[in-house]
Write a protein that holds these residues in place. Structure first.
Motif, PDB file in Angstrom:
ATOM      1  N   ASP A 179       0.845  -1.355   0.102  1.00  0.00           N
ATOM      2  CA  ASP A 179       0.038  -0.116   0.070  1.00  0.00           C
ATOM      3  C   ASP A 179       0.795   1.408  -0.066  1.00  0.00           C
ATOM      4  O   ASP A 179       1.720   1.422   0.727  1.00  0.00           O
ATOM      5  CB  ASP A 179      -0.909  -0.108   1.355  1.00  0.00           C
ATOM      6  CG  ASP A 179      -1.735  -1.209   1.099  1.00  0.00           C
ATOM      7  OD1 ASP A 179      -2.317  -1.596  -0.057  1.00  0.00           O
ATOM      8  OD2 ASP A 179      -2.077  -1.678   2.415  1.00  0.00           O
ATOM      9  N   LYS A 187      -2.415   5.496  -0.197  1.00  0.00           N
ATOM     10  CA  LYS A 187      -2.867   4.457   0.481  1.00  0.00           C
ATOM     11  C   LYS A 187      -3.620   3.455  -0.475  1.00  0.00           C
ATOM     12  O   LYS A 187      -4.356   2.411  -0.296  1.00  0.00           O
ATOM     13  CB  LYS A 187      -4.183   4.762   1.311  1.00  0.00           C
ATOM     14  CG  LYS A 187      -3.992   5.871   2.333  1.00  0.00           C
ATOM     15  CD  LYS A 187      -2.785   5.494   3.219  1.00  0.00           C
ATOM     16  CE  LYS A 187      -2.479   6.649   4.186  1.00  0.00           C
ATOM     17  NZ  LYS A 187      -1.191   6.489   4.816  1.00  0.00           N
ATOM     18  N   LYS A 188      -3.353   3.569  -1.945  1.00  0.00           N
ATOM     19  CA  LYS A 188      -3.618   2.666  -2.929  1.00  0.00           C
ATOM     20  C   LYS A 188      -2.823   1.449  -2.941  1.00  0.00           C
ATOM     21  O   LYS A 188      -1.609   1.664  -2.701  1.00  0.00           O
ATOM     22  CB  LYS A 188      -3.805   3.244  -4.315  1.00  0.00           C
ATOM     23  CG  LYS A 188      -5.050   4.354  -4.284  1.00  0.00           C
ATOM     24  CD  LYS A 188      -5.107   4.527  -5.782  1.00  0.00           C
ATOM     25  CE  LYS A 188      -6.301   5.832  -5.868  1.00  0.00           C
ATOM     26  NZ  LYS A 188      -6.359   6.375  -7.097  1.00  0.00           N
ATOM     27  N   THR A 189      -3.342   0.240  -3.248  1.00  0.00           N
ATOM     28  CA  THR A 189      -2.382  -0.980  -3.116  1.00  0.00           C
ATOM     29  C   THR A 189      -1.931  -1.179  -4.842  1.00  0.00           C
ATOM     30  O   THR A 189      -2.698  -1.101  -5.633  1.00  0.00           O
ATOM     31  CB  THR A 189      -3.400  -2.213  -3.067  1.00  0.00           C
ATOM     32  OG1 THR A 189      -4.004  -2.251  -1.651  1.00  0.00           O
ATOM     33  CG2 THR A 189      -2.425  -3.553  -2.815  1.00  0.00           C
TER      34      THR A 189
END
Length: 64
Positions: free
Chosen positions: A37, A42-44
């Motif tokens: 992440d 906060k994106k994977t």
């Protein structure tokens, strides 16, 4: 991969934030992949890596 892409960081493909890779690798890891992440957005995303070695040599003083 061009020279500008060859750096010792992980760059988020979403927001381009640069992060350290040390917390994600074990000492003997030479290649592999993992999901992580982004610290910023906060994106994977997926990380795929392989290790390369660079060697340099130099003469020792007093050795013939």
């Amino acid at each position: 991969m061009n020279k500008e892409e060859m750096v010792d960081i992980i760059k988020c493909p979403h927001c381009k934030h640069k992060m350290d890779y040390d917390p994600y690798l074990d000492v003997c890891d030479m290649s592999g992949e993992f999901d992580m992440d982004c610290e910023k957005c906060k994106k994977t995303f997926n990380v795929n890596f392989y290790s390369m070695f660079y060697f340099t040599t130099k003469k020792l003083e007093g050795v013939e």
